[in-house]
Write a protein that holds these residues in place. Structure first.
Motif, short mmCIF file in Angstrom:
data_model
loop_
_atom_site.label_atom_id
_atom_site.label_comp_id
_atom_site.label_asym_id
_atom_site.label_seq_id
_atom_site.Cartn_x
_atom_site.Cartn_y
_atom_site.Cartn_z
N VAL A 1 0.86 -1.18 0.00
CA VAL A 1 0.00 0.00 0.00
C VAL A 1 0.90 1.23 0.00
O VAL A 1 1.85 1.32 0.79
N ARG A 2 0.60 2.17 -0.89
CA ARG A 2 1.41 3.39 -1.01
C ARG A 2 0.56 4.59 -0.61
O ARG A 2 -0.58 4.73 -1.04
N HIS A 3 1.15 5.44 0.21
CA HIS A 3 0.43 6.59 0.74
C HIS A 3 1.43 7.71 0.98
O HIS A 3 2.65 7.48 1.02
N ALA A 4 0.92 8.93 1.10
CA ALA A 4 1.80 10.07 1.38
C ALA A 4 1.08 11.07 2.27
O ALA A 4 -0.15 11.11 2.34
N LEU A 5 1.86 11.87 2.96
CA LEU A 5 1.38 12.99 3.75
C LEU A 5 2.10 14.24 3.28
O LEU A 5 3.29 14.18 2.92
#
Length: 374
Positions: free
Chosen positions: A139-143
């Motif tokens: 799972v790829r996510h960013a802030l």
């Protein structure tokens, strides 16, 4: 040559209908407040373009467990809604009633109805995901958030100096990689998680070394937050969320060195989704280009902020147009119309390779830290 359908991929732009599942665990005695908040929310959501239907369900085994499902014509209108300030304010009363929430999002691939079941006309809107996508379990996510101008060097030093948290979250979840970039006063932190993203984020937030870093940068944030106040912390991280809307990579384990870069694409007002869609289409078109130095790409988008993460096999500036995700003068012209070039400090003429080189230099983010699990 690898067929596109064989590549590891995800995309919000395939035109398929979207099913959103929200799992909730209610606080004791909060059912009536929750129902009142839901009635207000569903009336608001019903007017959002692209929304088709929703259902509220209660567990027959545990009355504290509830489920909200909604269906959308496609992912882009849902993402535009869920990332908006209107959504933040709409769901605030709902969050005051729950102990825990979990949001899941699915493209509709196939559907079957019983012979006696009515066929709602609403289901005629939107399509089905054309074929299964190949996943890699990641799972790829960013802030993303901004810091006060003048504090950039101090923040970069704080963010690069902490001890990495334990990578293993539980039997099913493991942190794989965290990469942090800055562009001016904007910070972008990308994460790759094997397993459950929410479990990983909660695991990281509990680590003393991470908590110390978060507290250390608090005085420099442009948006105030209080990590001791759950509502304040949730609001901050909700607004900071930068979801992955497209990912493309070759299948199988990759060998050899890859350099990771991030590029910032500030869009003109209201053009963020269109800009992300353009880049996604260009990355898919270039996936099998002979000699391409781009190994994989991930596009993150929220409102008018678009970030493209690329892993390359050779220096990024070997092919500036490919590095920026444009192929040909016509696509460069489209990019110029969508991009807020003033925010990057350049003109909007991408008519030659020198201009694309200047654009690449202006869009490239500074790498602060890149940590891989051992």
């Amino acid at each position: 040559m690898t067929m596109l359908s064989e590549r590891v991929s995800q995309s919000a732009f395939d035109g398929s209908r979207l099913r959103v599942v929200l799992l909730l665990d209610l606080q004791d005695g909060a059912q009536q407040r929750f129902l009142t908040a839901y009635e207000h929310m569903r009336n608001q959501v019903a007017a959002v373009p692209g929304h088709l239907s929703d259902q509220l369900c209660q567990s027959i085994e545990n009355p504290s467990q509830w489920l909200i499902t909604s269906e959308w014509e496609s992912a882009p209108p849902f993402l535009a809604w869920v990332n908006s300030e209107e959504h933040v304010e709409t769901v605030r009363p709902l969050h005051d009633c729950v102990r825990d929430t979990r949001s899941l999002r699915f493209s509709v691939l196939r559907e079957t109805s019983g012979v006696h079941a009515p066929q709602p006309a609403v289901l005629k809107s939107g399509g089905l995901q054309p074929s299964p996508r190949v996943g890699d379990g990641v799972v790829r996510h960013a802030l993303t958030f901004t810091v006060k101008p003048g504090s950039e060097q101090t923040v970069a030093k704080i963010l690069s100096g902490y001890t990495s948290p334990e990578a293993q979250v539980d039997d099913m979840t493991r942190l794989r990689r965290t990469t942090l970039f800055m562009h001016g006063n904007r910070v972008v932190r990308t994460v790759e998680v094997q397993g459950d993203l929410l479990a990983a984020l909660r695991h990281v937030a509990r680590q003393p070394e991470v908590r110390a870093v978060e507290e250390a940068i608090n005085p420099y944030l442009e948006q105030d937050r209080n990590l001791d106040d759950p509502q304040s912390a949730r609001l901050f991280f909700t607004r900071a969320a930068l979801p992955a809307v497209h990912h493309l990579a070759p299948p199988g384990e990759q060998h050899g060195e890859r350099e990771r870069h991030a590029l910032l694409y500030p869009a003109k007002p209201g053009c963020g989704m269109a800009l992300a869609r353009l880049l996604a289409g260009q990355d898919e078109a270039a996936a099998d280009s002979p000699g391409s130095h781009i190994d994989s790409s991930t596009i993150f988008q929220r409102d008018d902020i678009v970030v493209r993460l690329v892993d390359v096999r050779s220096p990024l500036d070997v092919d500036p147009s490919a590095a920026m995700g444009t192929n040909g003068l016509r696509k460069a012209g489209v990019l110029a119309r969508l991009l807020d070039t003033e925010a990057l400090g350049i003109d909007d003429s991408f008519s030659d390779e020198k201009a694309m080189t200047r654009l690449l230099e202006s869009a490239q983010m500074s790498l602060i830290t890149d940590r891989r699990a051992r």
